[in-house]
Design a protein around this motif. Sequence first.
Motif, short mmCIF file in Angstrom:
data_model
loop_
_atom_site.label_atom_id
_atom_site.label_comp_id
_atom_site.label_asym_id
_atom_site.label_seq_id
_atom_site.Cartn_x
_atom_site.Cartn_y
_atom_site.Cartn_z
N LEU A 112 0.86 -1.18 0.00
CA LEU A 112 0.00 0.00 0.00
C LEU A 112 0.90 1.24 0.00
O LEU A 112 1.32 1.71 1.06
CB LEU A 112 -0.92 -0.01 1.22
N PRO A 113 1.22 1.78 -1.19
CA PRO A 113 2.19 2.88 -1.28
C PRO A 113 1.75 4.17 -0.59
O PRO A 113 2.59 4.96 -0.18
CB PRO A 113 2.36 3.08 -2.78
N PHE A 114 0.45 4.39 -0.43
CA PHE A 114 -0.01 5.61 0.20
C PHE A 114 -0.01 5.51 1.73
O PHE A 114 -0.36 6.45 2.41
CB PHE A 114 -1.42 5.98 -0.30
N ILE A 120 1.09 -6.02 3.39
CA ILE A 120 0.22 -7.03 4.00
C ILE A 120 0.54 -8.35 3.32
O ILE A 120 0.51 -8.44 2.09
CB ILE A 120 -1.26 -6.66 3.81
N SER A 121 0.87 -9.36 4.12
CA SER A 121 1.27 -10.67 3.59
C SER A 121 0.24 -11.71 3.98
O SER A 121 -0.25 -11.73 5.11
CB SER A 121 2.63 -11.09 4.14
N THR A 134 -0.36 -11.17 7.95
CA THR A 134 0.52 -10.32 8.74
C THR A 134 0.70 -9.00 8.01
O THR A 134 0.60 -8.94 6.79
CB THR A 134 1.92 -10.96 8.95
N SER A 135 0.93 -7.95 8.78
CA SER A 135 1.17 -6.65 8.15
C SER A 135 2.39 -5.99 8.79
O SER A 135 2.69 -6.20 9.96
CB SER A 135 -0.05 -5.75 8.27
N SER A 136 3.10 -5.23 7.97
CA SER A 136 4.28 -4.54 8.46
C SER A 136 4.37 -3.15 7.87
O SER A 136 3.77 -2.82 6.92
CB SER A 136 5.53 -5.33 8.09
#
Length: 136
Positions: A112-114, A120-121, A134-136
Amino acid sequence: MQIRAFTLLESLLTLAVTSFLILIFSVTFQKTVHVIRGEIFVLQFENILKNQQTQAVTNAEVRSLSASDGTVFVNGAKYHVPSETLFSDFSIAFKENGNIQSIKQAKIVISLPFENDKKISYQLQLGSGQYRKTSS
């Protein structure tokens, strides 16, 4: 009785301040819209992932979900992806029982570039059709 009007300098100063405030709020608003569109599409994608698995079981047929060059395909049909999301390449086929039949890559990554390149994986589990997010 004399009516006092704005001078040219006061009018320009008022216009400049007003324009500046409108510009700041519009930029913030646009960024917020992009962030929300990205998050909504992630939720739609999760729904598509679950729906494909459910349709495989319900219709007793193989269903596919894939992405290539940032384009998502649902059963071969192109699905519109907004510019607020970037996908890694993947290819998944759900068997008639809902299990994953074949995996080109067991991990789906959505950027999500913005949102400062938030990633998000989805780690898919072979056989069960389940995934871990998972998200980072």
